[in-house]
Design a protein around this motif. Structure first.
Motif, PDB file in Angstrom:
ATOM      1  N   ASP A   4      24.799   0.244  28.247  1.00 58.17           N
ATOM      2  CA  ASP A   4      26.080   0.162  27.552  1.00 58.17           C
ATOM      3  C   ASP A   4      27.018  -0.860  28.192  1.00 58.17           C
ATOM      4  O   ASP A   4      27.682  -1.625  27.497  1.00 58.17           O
ATOM      5  N   GLY A   5      27.041  -0.923  29.538  1.00 57.66           N
ATOM      6  CA  GLY A   5      27.923  -1.881  30.192  1.00 57.66           C
ATOM      7  C   GLY A   5      27.573  -3.302  29.833  1.00 57.66           C
ATOM      8  O   GLY A   5      28.432  -4.124  29.523  1.00 57.66           O
ATOM      9  N   GLU A   6      26.283  -3.606  29.838  1.00 58.44           N
ATOM     10  CA  GLU A   6      25.852  -4.960  29.475  1.00 58.44           C
ATOM     11  C   GLU A   6      26.162  -5.266  28.021  1.00 58.44           C
ATOM     12  O   GLU A   6      26.582  -6.349  27.658  1.00 58.44           O
ATOM     13  N   ARG A   7      25.993  -4.272  27.162  1.00 57.75           N
ATOM     14  CA  ARG A   7      26.174  -4.482  25.729  1.00 57.75           C
ATOM     15  C   ARG A   7      27.630  -4.782  25.376  1.00 57.75           C
ATOM     16  O   ARG A   7      27.890  -5.451  24.409  1.00 57.75           O
ATOM     17  N   ARG A   8      28.598  -4.263  26.130  1.00 67.38           N
ATOM     18  CA  ARG A   8      29.998  -4.461  25.779  1.00 67.38           C
ATOM     19  C   ARG A   8      30.421  -5.919  25.945  1.00 67.38           C
ATOM     20  O   ARG A   8      31.428  -6.320  25.405  1.00 67.38           O
ATOM     21  N   ASP A   9      29.669  -6.704  26.708  1.00 66.39           N
ATOM     22  CA  ASP A   9      30.022  -8.106  26.907  1.00 66.39           C
ATOM     23  C   ASP A   9      29.758  -8.943  25.664  1.00 66.39           C
ATOM     24  O   ASP A   9      30.332 -10.006  25.480  1.00 66.39           O
ATOM     25  N   LYS A  10      28.875  -8.494  24.799  1.00 71.13           N
ATOM     26  CA  LYS A  10      28.506  -9.292  23.629  1.00 71.13           C
ATOM     27  C   LYS A  10      28.023  -8.357  22.539  1.00 71.13           C
ATOM     28  O   LYS A  10      27.077  -7.597  22.712  1.00 71.13           O
ATOM     29  N   THR A  11      28.713  -8.390  21.407  1.00 73.83           N
ATOM     30  CA  THR A  11      28.262  -7.582  20.293  1.00 73.83           C
ATOM     31  C   THR A  11      27.034  -8.230  19.667  1.00 73.83           C
ATOM     32  O   THR A  11      26.813  -9.438  19.782  1.00 73.83           O
ATOM     33  N   MET A  12      26.251  -7.425  18.995  1.00 69.48           N
ATOM     34  CA  MET A  12      25.021  -7.910  18.363  1.00 69.48           C
ATOM     35  C   MET A  12      25.151  -7.852  16.855  1.00 69.48           C
ATOM     36  O   MET A  12      25.991  -7.156  16.300  1.00 69.48           O
ATOM     37  N   ARG A  13      24.246  -8.572  16.220  1.00 67.84           N
ATOM     38  CA  ARG A  13      24.094  -8.515  14.767  1.00 67.84           C
ATOM     39  C   ARG A  13      22.755  -7.844  14.478  1.00 67.84           C
ATOM     40  O   ARG A  13      21.700  -8.346  14.878  1.00 67.84           O
ATOM     41  N   ILE A  14      22.835  -6.722  13.773  1.00 71.86           N
ATOM     42  CA  ILE A  14      21.655  -5.915  13.491  1.00 71.86           C
ATOM     43  C   ILE A  14      21.433  -5.882  11.984  1.00 71.86           C
ATOM     44  O   ILE A  14      22.373  -5.636  11.215  1.00 71.86           O
ATOM     45  N   LEU A  15      20.211  -6.126  11.575  1.00 67.30           N
ATOM     46  CA  LEU A  15      19.842  -6.014  10.160  1.00 67.30           C
ATOM     47  C   LEU A  15      18.862  -4.859  10.004  1.00 67.30           C
ATOM     48  O   LEU A  15      17.795  -4.848  10.630  1.00 67.30           O
ATOM     49  N   PHE A  16      19.222  -3.879   9.184  1.00 66.07           N
ATOM     50  CA  PHE A  16      18.298  -2.803   8.808  1.00 66.07           C
ATOM     51  C   PHE A  16      17.729  -3.110   7.425  1.00 66.07           C
ATOM     52  O   PHE A  16      18.434  -3.628   6.545  1.00 66.07           O
ATOM     53  N   VAL A  17      16.459  -2.778   7.247  1.00 62.11           N
ATOM     54  CA  VAL A  17      15.830  -2.933   5.936  1.00 62.11           C
ATOM     55  C   VAL A  17      15.095  -1.639   5.625  1.00 62.11           C
ATOM     56  O   VAL A  17      14.209  -1.210   6.380  1.00 62.11           O
ATOM     57  N   HIS A  18      15.486  -1.015   4.534  1.00 59.39           N
ATOM     58  CA  HIS A  18      14.867   0.250   4.124  1.00 59.39           C
ATOM     59  C   HIS A  18      15.043   0.390   2.623  1.00 59.39           C
ATOM     60  O   HIS A  18      16.139   0.179   2.092  1.00 59.39           O
ATOM     61  N   GLN A  19      13.975   0.763   1.940  1.00 57.01           N
ATOM     62  CA  GLN A  19      14.042   0.911   0.482  1.00 57.01           C
ATOM     63  C   GLN A  19      15.196   1.818   0.064  1.00 57.01           C
ATOM     64  O   GLN A  19      15.928   1.518  -0.882  1.00 57.01           O
ATOM     65  N   ASN A  20      15.354   2.937   0.768  1.00 57.71           N
ATOM     66  CA  ASN A  20      16.388   3.918   0.432  1.00 57.71           C
ATOM     67  C   ASN A  20      17.345   4.072   1.609  1.00 57.71           C
ATOM     68  O   ASN A  20      17.445   5.142   2.209  1.00 57.71           O
ATOM     69  N   PHE A  21      18.011   2.978   1.961  1.00 56.41           N
ATOM     70  CA  PHE A  21      18.903   3.029   3.114  1.00 56.41           C
ATOM     71  C   PHE A  21      19.961   4.124   2.925  1.00 56.41           C
ATOM     72  O   PHE A  21      20.479   4.295   1.823  1.00 56.41           O
ATOM     73  N   PRO A  22      20.273   4.903   4.004  1.00 55.99           N
ATOM     74  CA  PRO A  22      19.893   4.671   5.396  1.00 55.99           C
ATOM     75  C   PRO A  22      18.560   5.247   5.814  1.00 55.99           C
ATOM     76  O   PRO A  22      18.024   4.851   6.840  1.00 55.99           O
ATOM     77  N   GLY A  23      18.024   6.248   5.061  1.00 55.86           N
ATOM     78  CA  GLY A  23      16.738   6.805   5.432  1.00 55.86           C
ATOM     79  C   GLY A  23      16.705   7.238   6.887  1.00 55.86           C
ATOM     80  O   GLY A  23      17.632   7.879   7.394  1.00 55.86           O
ATOM     81  N   GLN A  24      15.635   6.841   7.578  1.00 55.85           N
ATOM     82  CA  GLN A  24      15.469   7.231   8.978  1.00 55.85           C
ATOM     83  C   GLN A  24      16.427   6.511   9.923  1.00 55.85           C
ATOM     84  O   GLN A  24      16.483   6.833  11.113  1.00 55.85           O
ATOM     85  N   PHE A  25      17.196   5.541   9.402  1.00 55.70           N
ATOM     86  CA  PHE A  25      18.085   4.757  10.261  1.00 55.70           C
ATOM     87  C   PHE A  25      19.531   5.243  10.239  1.00 55.70           C
ATOM     88  O   PHE A  25      20.421   4.578  10.776  1.00 55.70           O
TER      89      PHE A  25
END
Length: 427
Positions: A4-25
């Motif tokens: 978490d400490g490392e992650r706060r320095d730089k936000t990420m761009r996340i792409l989810f792909v799911h037929q029926n989003f959100p589903g398992q995500f």
């Protein structure tokens, strides 16, 4: 949370792909968005809570042609892949380049995303890899498809082809159970991390149950002897035939017991009944007068609070499945403290240890199911002990906040830190 400490320095761009989003995500998407990451989702169908994501719905304009029957499933997935490709190209033109793509590859939507974003890390959700022998296909002789062994092998190989096309380009995989992960062949199996989707055990917990009145006038109250059974669709894959064939013996031995069945009458997996009806109706007709209809309640699908209340009312929860994808409902029943009687099949054994966190019974033996259910219903101390151990096991292995959620987030972070997989085929 790890990383978490490392992650706060730089936000990420996340792409989810799911037929029926959100589903398992649903949980992972919400957690990543909550900490400030940019979350986008591509879906063919999406409704309800976007779970913190910007959801883009893709439509496929083409329809499957009248080619060879073995090729139609793959044709459908290529059509979906093409439609998602065009959506992805528009996103790229807008300037969106994901650091990590987390995708369910089962419907073909993700087939061409690495062509759009070769620099992204691609992780696939490894839900199920089909096989002709030793899996769901040949498990229940009563419902075996009418095809030769060679035809079955060919059909399964073609059915797996869209997933196989991801193996060269996927940086990693994730599966909710070891049973599901272990069904995948090398080398992708070596890239699969097993982390359950997560159970919110604060919300899915034991608690005072309330009485429930149903449209037909029947009422369930705390203290009633209730056997529960839950399945999204009531079908052989989830053992509706075994349950209904076992019920007359349970009904005779336990004169006040009632069976409450939650789920939709229809077909989700496997073939529909040849008469065009639904499997629950088929097996009710088979049992005829042996089942007292006044003691069997089919609720249909329920809202989530009502569903949880049914579990809290339960004296004994029955969960049956082929060697197939494990339902969330098993762990939800365990998390509410239900005494569970499950099928002695590989996915269930991963969470239900016979005599410890639940009871097991052979899937194909209704008489054995009845005998174990009757014994459990007669032994309240046993059921309390099993329910307590079941909840403790889910909290220790799949709790959303302390186990599954942090591990999923760290898994995504580790993907973002790794160099993307290169050298995959371009022709």
């Amino acid at each position: 949370m790890a990383g978490d400490g490392e992650r706060r320095d730089k936000t990420m761009r996340i792409l989810f792909v799911h037929q029926n989003f959100p589903g398992q995500f649903r949980h992972l998407s919400r957690m990543l968005a909550a900490r400030g990451d940019t979350v986008v989702a591509l879906a063919m169908n999406a409704a309800g809570d976007p779970c913190g994501a910007r959801v883009i719905v893709t439509r496929a304009d083409r329809v499957t042609g009248a080619g060879h029957p073995w090729a139609r499933d793959f044709d459908t997935k290529v059509i979906r892949g093409e439609a998602t490709l065009h959506t992805a190209l528009r996103l790229r033109q807008e300037g969106f380049v994901p650091d990590v793509i987390v995708a369910h590859p089962g419907w073909g939507d993700t087939l061409f995303l690495k062509d759009v974003w070769p620099e992204a890390r691609l992780a696939i959700y490894c839900e199920f890899f089909y096989r002709a022998v030793g899996g769901d296909h040949d498990f229940d002789p009563e419902f075996a498809p009418k095809e030769t062994a060679i035809e079955a092998r060919i059909r399964m190989r073609l059915r797996n082809l869209p997933q196989r096309l991801h193996f060269d380009v996927a940086d990693a995989g994730i599966a909710p159970t070891h049973f599901q992960a272990d069904g995948y062949p090398a080398p992708i199996r070596d890239r699969i991390t097993v982390i359950h989707d997560g159970i919110d055990t604060d919300a899915v917990a034991p608690g005072p149950a309330r009485a429930m009145r149903f449209p037909d006038g029947r009422v369930l109250t705390p203290g009633d002897e209730i056997v529960t059974f839950v399945s999204r669709t009531l079908e052989p894959y989830r053992g509706i035939h075994v349950l209904l064939r076992a019920w007359p013996a349970i009904q005779r031995a336990r004169p006040t017991a009632r069976l409450v069945v939650v789920g939709r009458k229809g077909t989700g997996y496997g073939a529909a009944p040849p008469d065009g009806s639904d499997w629950a109706s088929v097996f009710l007709a088979e049992m005829g007068a042996a089942i007292d209809p006044a003691r069997v309640l089919f609720t249909g699908p329920l809202g989530y609070p009502s569903y949880l209340n049914i579990l809290r009312l339960s004296s004994l929860h029955v969960y049956l499945t082929y060697p197939f994808v494990l339902s969330w409902s098993l762990l939800e029943a365990m998390a509410t403290g239900c005494a569970v009687l499950g099928s002695d099949t590989a996915p269930v054994r991963e969470f239900v240890r016979d005599g410890d966190t639940g009871l097991l019974t052979p899937f194909l033996d209704p008489a054995a199911l009845a005998m174990r259910a009757i014994g459990a219903l007669a032994d309240a101390p046993l059921r309390r002990r099993l329910g307590t151990a079941a909840r403790a096991h889910v909290v220790a292995t799949a709790d959303l906040r302390t186990v599954a959620g942090p591990r999923q987030v760290e898994w995504v972070d580790s993907l973002a830190r790794a160099a993307p997989r290169t050298g995959f085929p371009t022709v």
